[in-house]
Design a protein around this motif. Sequence first.
Motif, PDB file in Angstrom:
ATOM      1  N   VAL A  46      50.857  -8.400   9.979  1.00 35.16           N
ATOM      2  CA  VAL A  46      49.583  -7.711  10.207  1.00 35.16           C
ATOM      3  C   VAL A  46      48.415  -8.667   9.961  1.00 35.16           C
ATOM      4  N   PHE A  47      48.503  -9.444   8.892  1.00 36.50           N
ATOM      5  CA  PHE A  47      47.436 -10.387   8.574  1.00 36.50           C
ATOM      6  C   PHE A  47      47.291 -11.439   9.674  1.00 36.50           C
ATOM      7  N   ALA A  48      48.425 -11.969  10.158  1.00 43.52           N
ATOM      8  CA  ALA A  48      48.379 -12.967  11.236  1.00 43.52           C
ATOM      9  C   ALA A  48      47.815 -12.361  12.512  1.00 43.52           C
ATOM     10  N   ALA A  49      48.204 -11.121  12.817  1.00 39.62           N
ATOM     11  CA  ALA A  49      47.677 -10.456  14.007  1.00 39.62           C
ATOM     12  C   ALA A  49      46.190 -10.178  13.869  1.00 39.62           C
ATOM     13  N   CYS A  50      45.733  -9.842  12.659  1.00 42.58           N
ATOM     14  CA  CYS A  50      44.312  -9.598  12.419  1.00 42.58           C
ATOM     15  C   CYS A  50      43.495 -10.876  12.654  1.00 42.58           C
ATOM     16  N   LEU A  51      44.002 -12.012  12.182  1.00 37.05           N
ATOM     17  CA  LEU A  51      43.323 -13.292  12.415  1.00 37.05           C
ATOM     18  C   LEU A  51      43.288 -13.621  13.908  1.00 37.05           C
ATOM     19  N   SER A  52      44.370 -13.290  14.606  1.00 37.34           N
ATOM     20  CA  SER A  52      44.401 -13.529  16.054  1.00 37.34           C
ATOM     21  C   SER A  52      43.382 -12.654  16.775  1.00 37.34           C
ATOM     22  N   PHE A  53      43.210 -11.415  16.305  1.00 32.88           N
ATOM     23  CA  PHE A  53      42.192 -10.532  16.889  1.00 32.88           C
ATOM     24  C   PHE A  53      40.804 -11.104  16.644  1.00 32.88           C
ATOM     25  N   LEU A  54      40.557 -11.618  15.455  1.00 31.43           N
ATOM     26  CA  LEU A  54      39.264 -12.217  15.137  1.00 31.43           C
ATOM     27  C   LEU A  54      38.956 -13.358  16.101  1.00 31.43           C
ATOM     28  N   ILE A  55      39.956 -14.207  16.335  1.00 35.12           N
ATOM     29  CA  ILE A  55      39.781 -15.352  17.226  1.00 35.12           C
ATOM     30  C   ILE A  55      39.550 -14.906  18.663  1.00 35.12           C
ATOM     31  N   ALA A  56      40.301 -13.874  19.076  1.00 37.13           N
ATOM     32  CA  ALA A  56      40.252 -13.450  20.476  1.00 37.13           C
ATOM     33  C   ALA A  56      39.003 -12.647  20.795  1.00 37.13           C
ATOM     34  N   TRP A  57      38.654 -11.689  19.918  1.00 36.36           N
ATOM     35  CA  TRP A  57      37.567 -10.759  20.213  1.00 36.36           C
ATOM     36  C   TRP A  57      36.198 -11.236  19.716  1.00 36.36           C
ATOM     37  N   GLY A  58      36.168 -12.149  18.760  1.00 30.78           N
ATOM     38  CA  GLY A  58      34.896 -12.617  18.227  1.00 30.78           C
ATOM     39  C   GLY A  58      33.954 -13.159  19.288  1.00 30.78           C
ATOM     40  N   PRO A  59      34.405 -14.107  20.150  1.00 26.34           N
ATOM     41  CA  PRO A  59      33.509 -14.611  21.198  1.00 26.34           C
ATOM     42  C   PRO A  59      33.055 -13.538  22.173  1.00 26.34           C
ATOM     43  N   SER A  60      33.940 -12.582  22.503  1.00 25.77           N
ATOM     44  CA  SER A  60      33.595 -11.561  23.492  1.00 25.77           C
ATOM     45  C   SER A  60      32.584 -10.555  22.946  1.00 25.77           C
ATOM     46  N   GLY A 178      40.084  -6.848  12.859  1.00 25.99           N
ATOM     47  CA  GLY A 178      39.817  -8.262  13.071  1.00 25.99           C
ATOM     48  C   GLY A 178      38.798  -8.490  14.169  1.00 25.99           C
ATOM     49  N   ALA A 179      38.832  -7.625  15.208  1.00 25.66           N
ATOM     50  CA  ALA A 179      37.843  -7.733  16.285  1.00 25.66           C
ATOM     51  C   ALA A 179      36.444  -7.438  15.766  1.00 25.66           C
ATOM     52  N   SER A 180      36.331  -6.440  14.884  1.00 26.13           N
ATOM     53  CA  SER A 180      35.017  -6.099  14.322  1.00 26.13           C
ATOM     54  C   SER A 180      34.498  -7.211  13.419  1.00 26.13           C
ATOM     55  N   VAL A 181      35.397  -7.787  12.625  1.00 22.20           N
ATOM     56  CA  VAL A 181      34.984  -8.896  11.758  1.00 22.20           C
ATOM     57  C   VAL A 181      34.497 -10.074  12.593  1.00 22.20           C
ATOM     58  N   GLY A 182      35.219 -10.371  13.685  1.00 21.12           N
ATOM     59  CA  GLY A 182      34.775 -11.437  14.575  1.00 21.12           C
ATOM     60  C   GLY A 182      33.436 -11.136  15.202  1.00 21.12           C
ATOM     61  N   VAL A 286      21.376  -6.800  14.400  1.00 21.83           N
ATOM     62  CA  VAL A 286      21.691  -5.468  14.926  1.00 21.83           C
ATOM     63  C   VAL A 286      23.030  -5.499  15.662  1.00 21.83           C
ATOM     64  N   LEU A 287      23.270  -6.551  16.444  1.00 18.81           N
ATOM     65  CA  LEU A 287      24.548  -6.693  17.132  1.00 18.81           C
ATOM     66  C   LEU A 287      25.693  -6.803  16.123  1.00 18.81           C
ATOM     67  N   ALA A 288      25.478  -7.555  15.051  1.00 20.69           N
ATOM     68  CA  ALA A 288      26.502  -7.673  14.010  1.00 20.69           C
ATOM     69  C   ALA A 288      26.754  -6.328  13.342  1.00 20.69           C
ATOM     70  N   ALA A 289      25.677  -5.545  13.123  1.00 24.58           N
ATOM     71  CA  ALA A 289      25.832  -4.216  12.515  1.00 24.58           C
ATOM     72  C   ALA A 289      26.605  -3.285  13.444  1.00 24.58           C
ATOM     73  N   LEU A 290      26.355  -3.382  14.749  1.00 25.86           N
ATOM     74  CA  LEU A 290      27.082  -2.564  15.715  1.00 25.86           C
ATOM     75  C   LEU A 290      28.580  -2.863  15.648  1.00 25.86           C
ATOM     76  N   ASN A 291      28.933  -4.153  15.634  1.00 25.54           N
ATOM     77  CA  ASN A 291      30.338  -4.523  15.569  1.00 25.54           C
ATOM     78  C   ASN A 291      30.964  -4.178  14.221  1.00 25.54           C
ATOM     79  N   GLY A 292      30.174  -4.277  13.146  1.00 26.06           N
ATOM     80  CA  GLY A 292      30.690  -3.913  11.836  1.00 26.06           C
ATOM     81  C   GLY A 292      30.988  -2.420  11.740  1.00 26.06           C
ATOM     82  N   ALA A 293      30.092  -1.597  12.273  1.00 30.59           N
ATOM     83  CA  ALA A 293      30.325  -0.149  12.273  1.00 30.59           C
ATOM     84  C   ALA A 293      31.537   0.212  13.112  1.00 30.59           C
ATOM     85  N   SER A 294      31.827  -0.583  14.139  1.00 24.56           N
ATOM     86  CA  SER A 294      33.004  -0.346  14.969  1.00 24.56           C
ATOM     87  C   SER A 294      34.281  -0.424  14.142  1.00 24.56           C
TER      88      SER A 294
END
Length: 442
Positions: A46-60, A178-182, A286-294
Amino acid sequence: MAEKMPKPISTAEKDTNGNAKTQKEPVVASTPPGPPDGGTKAWLAVFAACLSFLIAWGPSTGFGAFQEHYIDQLLSSHSASDISWIGTVNAFFLISTGVVAGPLFDRGYLLHLMALGHLMVIFGMMMVSLAVEYYQIMLAFGFCVGIGSGLLYVPAIALVNTTFSTKRALAMGFVTCGASVGGVIFPIIFIRLQPRIGYPWTMRVLAFLQLACSCIAMPILLCIPRPPKPASPRRIIHWHAMKEKTFSAYCVANFLIFMAYFVPLFYVPYFASTILGTDRDFGFYVLAALNGASGFGRLGSAIVAQKLGAQNVLLFSVVASTILIFGWTGIRSLGSFFAFAVLLGFFSGILISSNPVVVAHPVVSPTPSVIGTRLGMQWFATSLGVLIGAPIAGAIVTTINADSFINLAVYSGVVMAVGCAFLLVPLNAVWKHDKRRRQDAS
């Protein structure tokens, strides 16, 4: 005289020469063990998948920060619609590549997909730091980072699905966070570093962050047990599914809903700086807050859906998101804009996490063996909506004034409302199915 004991009957068979040969024990087919549903290695996955989500979704999800910089400085000669294509192409590949990555995962290529995905994302971000022309940024960020992210996205989800059973919703909630953290840290890093060290080195710092996450995730993936291969790997497309009214309507609904969903993600910073007159930093926060609330929405939906039903939670989130987007037309203060972003982020998080659960319902996927295929087909339809949504919005914002953004909000709200109407078709079938099942059980 003691009675002779009868000789035991031999079960040995004789060959053609009369010699006894040993009878083989019957072979009992072993049932493959189910998911471990916990344990150190499972939660490490789960932790490895969460890091992968951060990497994948952060730029998007953080592209709104990059877009504002491109519009004002690096690509100022291009329109907002042209620049939006960079982010939507990235998001399109992130979601649609799963149609191919899913079957490859089924065939045992988890490590190959993860290794190639991490490499492409890091290499693409490094190339973004060197790019100065539109086509260069499109190739590096849109194609390279987008395809690499897609190679990580679906395998990360499938890894959790094969590792958990009863705790799957909770584990999936942690992974998708992980996507929200990214989406939080990418804009904030860009805000803090770009004025100090410049755009190229800021993008390299983001690439080094992705490299650090990869250096943690890949050794974990090497240590955990490989997911079992299915007896028959799933098909990529079920063409007959398109003839089913419920599934077709569900695909159209997601196409329209996500066509509208990415518009605020891309234009929140731009709206803050041009219409509300704030500095660039506020729009990025504000964009960071939107993603954090997600992230809170994703975790909350995993808990609430078990009691209320994923289909009801999904419908509520879409209706709430539609109302909020229409409310965007009347926002003229910083406080109301910040509240709008946080609430929209929360409900959009519910929207994303509830979708895969509804796909697994028997009305949408008649048997468990087709869930993976239909999930891939549904996300491909979704990716098409993501691809064209923000560029159309950019074409609407032809002038920097409040009327243009009102038109943008109305466009986004109407599209999501129509998507909500299509969503009622499969959900109505789900409600009828569940009602009949309860009546049969009683």
